[in-house]
Design a protein around this motif. Structure first.
Motif, PDB file in Angstrom:
ATOM      1  N   SER A 109       0.819  -1.202   0.000  1.00 35.53           N
ATOM      2  CA  SER A 109       0.000   0.000   0.000  1.00 35.53           C
ATOM      3  C   SER A 109       0.854   1.253   0.000  1.00 35.53           C
ATOM      4  N   LEU A 110       1.915   1.226   0.814  1.00 40.80           N
ATOM      5  CA  LEU A 110       2.793   2.392   0.863  1.00 40.80           C
ATOM      6  C   LEU A 110       3.476   2.624  -0.482  1.00 40.80           C
ATOM      7  N   ILE A 153      10.789   3.116   0.481  1.00 45.58           N
ATOM      8  CA  ILE A 153       9.492   3.546   1.007  1.00 45.58           C
ATOM      9  C   ILE A 153       9.668   4.443   2.225  1.00 45.58           C
ATOM     10  N   LEU A 154      10.542   4.032   3.139  1.00 38.55           N
ATOM     11  CA  LEU A 154      10.751   4.825   4.353  1.00 38.55           C
ATOM     12  C   LEU A 154      11.341   6.193   4.046  1.00 38.55           C
ATOM     13  N   MET A 155      12.068   6.298   2.934  1.00 38.70           N
ATOM     14  CA  MET A 155      12.707   7.569   2.598  1.00 38.70           C
ATOM     15  C   MET A 155      11.926   8.361   1.568  1.00 38.70           C
ATOM     16  N   GLY A 156      10.802   7.814   1.101  1.00 38.84           N
ATOM     17  CA  GLY A 156      10.005   8.536   0.112  1.00 38.84           C
ATOM     18  C   GLY A 156      10.671   8.609  -1.245  1.00 38.84           C
ATOM     19  N   LEU A 157      11.493   7.610  -1.556  1.00 43.49           N
ATOM     20  CA  LEU A 157      12.195   7.592  -2.835  1.00 43.49           C
ATOM     21  C   LEU A 157      11.478   6.671  -3.818  1.00 43.49           C
ATOM     22  N   ALA A 190       6.977   8.905  11.411  1.00 43.71           N
ATOM     23  CA  ALA A 190       7.962   9.015  10.330  1.00 43.71           C
ATOM     24  C   ALA A 190       7.691   7.981   9.242  1.00 43.71           C
ATOM     25  N   VAL A 191       7.348   6.753   9.651  1.00 45.61           N
ATOM     26  CA  VAL A 191       7.058   5.695   8.669  1.00 45.61           C
ATOM     27  C   VAL A 191       5.823   6.053   7.854  1.00 45.61           C
ATOM     28  N   LEU A 192       4.769   6.517   8.538  1.00 47.97           N
ATOM     29  CA  LEU A 192       3.533   6.848   7.831  1.00 47.97           C
ATOM     30  C   LEU A 192       3.728   8.012   6.870  1.00 47.97           C
ATOM     31  N   ASP A 193       4.550   8.994   7.277  1.00 43.13           N
ATOM     32  CA  ASP A 193       4.779  10.173   6.431  1.00 43.13           C
ATOM     33  C   ASP A 193       5.890   9.964   5.412  1.00 43.13           C
ATOM     34  N   GLN A 194       6.571   8.793   5.517  1.00 46.35           N
ATOM     35  CA  GLN A 194       7.694   8.500   4.627  1.00 46.35           C
ATOM     36  C   GLN A 194       8.756   9.586   4.675  1.00 46.35           C
ATOM     37  N   VAL A 195       9.010  10.033   5.870  1.00 45.52           N
ATOM     38  CA  VAL A 195      10.063  11.021   6.125  1.00 45.52           C
ATOM     39  C   VAL A 195      10.989  10.426   7.181  1.00 45.52           C
ATOM     40  N   PRO A 196      12.287  10.334   6.919  1.00 42.34           N
ATOM     41  CA  PRO A 196      13.179   9.767   7.933  1.00 42.34           C
ATOM     42  C   PRO A 196      13.062  10.501   9.261  1.00 42.34           C
ATOM     43  N   LEU A 197      13.134   9.744  10.338  1.00 37.36           N
ATOM     44  CA  LEU A 197      12.969  10.293  11.681  1.00 37.36           C
ATOM     45  C   LEU A 197      13.913  11.461  11.945  1.00 37.36           C
ATOM     46  N   LEU A 198      15.158  11.328  11.570  1.00 34.58           N
ATOM     47  CA  LEU A 198      16.134  12.373  11.887  1.00 34.58           C
ATOM     48  C   LEU A 198      15.855  13.663  11.139  1.00 34.58           C
ATOM     49  N   ARG A 199      15.130  13.561  10.017  1.00 37.36           N
ATOM     50  CA  ARG A 199      14.811  14.785   9.286  1.00 37.36           C
ATOM     51  C   ARG A 199      13.496  15.385   9.768  1.00 37.36           C
ATOM     52  N   GLY A 200      12.507  14.533  10.012  1.00 34.66           N
ATOM     53  CA  GLY A 200      11.196  15.055  10.386  1.00 34.66           C
ATOM     54  C   GLY A 200      11.045  15.351  11.866  1.00 34.66           C
ATOM     55  N   TRP A 201      11.713  14.534  12.711  1.00 34.22           N
ATOM     56  CA  TRP A 201      11.599  14.688  14.176  1.00 34.22           C
ATOM     57  C   TRP A 201      12.998  14.618  14.774  1.00 34.22           C
ATOM     58  N   PRO A 202      13.849  15.579  14.427  1.00 35.30           N
ATOM     59  CA  PRO A 202      15.276  15.478  14.792  1.00 35.30           C
ATOM     60  C   PRO A 202      15.540  15.540  16.292  1.00 35.30           C
ATOM     61  N   ARG A 203      14.598  16.098  17.060  1.00 36.96           N
ATOM     62  CA  ARG A 203      14.841  16.214  18.507  1.00 36.96           C
ATOM     63  C   ARG A 203      14.064  15.176  19.317  1.00 36.96           C
TER      64      ARG A 203
END
Length: 308
Positions: free
Chosen positions: A14-15, A90-94, A257-270
């Motif tokens: 699905s992703l 998928i996890l990186m949105g590539l 991060a998985v649902l948004d396909q944005v790596p954790l360190l980029r989307g939620w760095p803190r």
């Protein structure tokens, strides 16, 4: 167990459809990777990331570990070698257009197969291509390994995200890798399977240096307890020393991060988990690298030998 894998497969499918609906062009272009033609010298440090069972956050850790190493000033490439569920893209949105198999059959160059994320992390989709490696012979194999040797000279660290479990192909990757990070969670089944992975790897007389990351911990104490048990039984019954790289806390930001396909360190760095991954990266770099492995090309050469 079958139901679990079925759910994972459906989610991944699905992703992937969602990503394809958003983008139709690969991130990587010849211009973005044009600098890959310039060699820098020494070969990359190769570290495989694996686990005894699925669902422990292995691929998420591999992706974010790569980004954390980039933050620490290292040039990093991530090879997606999970032959069963290749999910790095998928996890990186590539949306990669090519993989290693296309490089092997001459459809594209190595530069075209590589994807570069916005932070400079290089991603080499390799799942099906890696399966084809075992059947390659002679000049074609040497040509492919020669291209990979160029990549070895362009990055400092090469992370290989393998599949989970103790299947033949997973073990071939791990036996060929100079260093292996074993990812486990505090769940009893995960701890047992992580020990099983270390046990099988030890019986193959692998010379790999083994590291341990305890993921999804409720707190640091729990992580240390799990790590202590695993280190103790591995040392007592297998004569193996596991170097603990860290304990990453359970964090809702990882699921977002998985649902948004944005790596954790980029989307939620803190976020707490992001800080935990950075600590893992820092500890990995504190340990001396195993430099006798011949980079990714050397590891794959050994893997081909093992699978024939």
């Amino acid at each position: 167990m079958a139901e679990f894998f079925s759910r994972r497969f459906d989610q991944a499918s699905s992703l992937r459809e969602l990503v394809l609906s958003r983008r139709s062009e690969p991130l990587a272009t010849r211009d973005e990777t044009a600098d890959l033609s310039t060699p820098y010298g020494r070969l990359a440090r190769v570290v495989a990331v694996s686990s005894g069972k699925g669902g422990v956050g292995k691929t998420s850790l591999a992706v974010n570990l790569g980004l954390a190493l980039q933050e620490l000033g290292r040039r990093v490439a991530l090879v997606d070698a999970d032959l069963g569920m290749a999910n790095v893209d998928i996890l990186m949105g590539l949306v990669p257009q090519y993989h290693l198999g296309h490089v092997a059959d001459g459809t594209c160059t190595l530069e075209q197969a590589l994807c570069r994320d916005p932070d400079g992390l290089l991603v080499l989709p390799g799942a099906s291509g890696l399966m084809e490696l075992a059947s390659m012979r002679g000049e074609a194999l040497q040509r492919l390994l020669g291209q990979l040797r160029r990549l070895d000279r362009l990055v400092d660290v090469m992370l290989i995200d393998t599949g989970a479990g103790i299947g033949e192909q997973v073990m071939a990757f791990l036996q060929a890798s100079p260093e292996v990070i074993v990812v486990a969670t505090p769940e009893p089944t995960s701890v047992t399977d992580a020990y099983g992975l270390v046990k099988v790897l030890t019986r193959t007389r692998s010379a790999a240096r083994l590291h341990l990351v305890v993921n999804m911990c409720r707190n640091a104490d729990e992580g240390m307890r799990v790590a202590g048990r695993l280190k103790a039984v591995a040392g007592r019954f297998l004569g193996v020393e596991l170097s603990l790289l860290g304990a990453v806390p359970h964090d809702p930001a990882v699921s977002r991060a998985v649902l948004d396909q944005v790596p954790l360190l980029r989307g939620w760095p803190r976020s707490p988990a992001a800080r935990g991954v950075r600590e893992v990266a820092r500890r990995l770099l504190e340990l001396p690298a195993v430099t006798s492995g011949g980079g990714l090309s050397g590891a794959l050469r050994r893997m081909v030998r093992l699978t024939r």
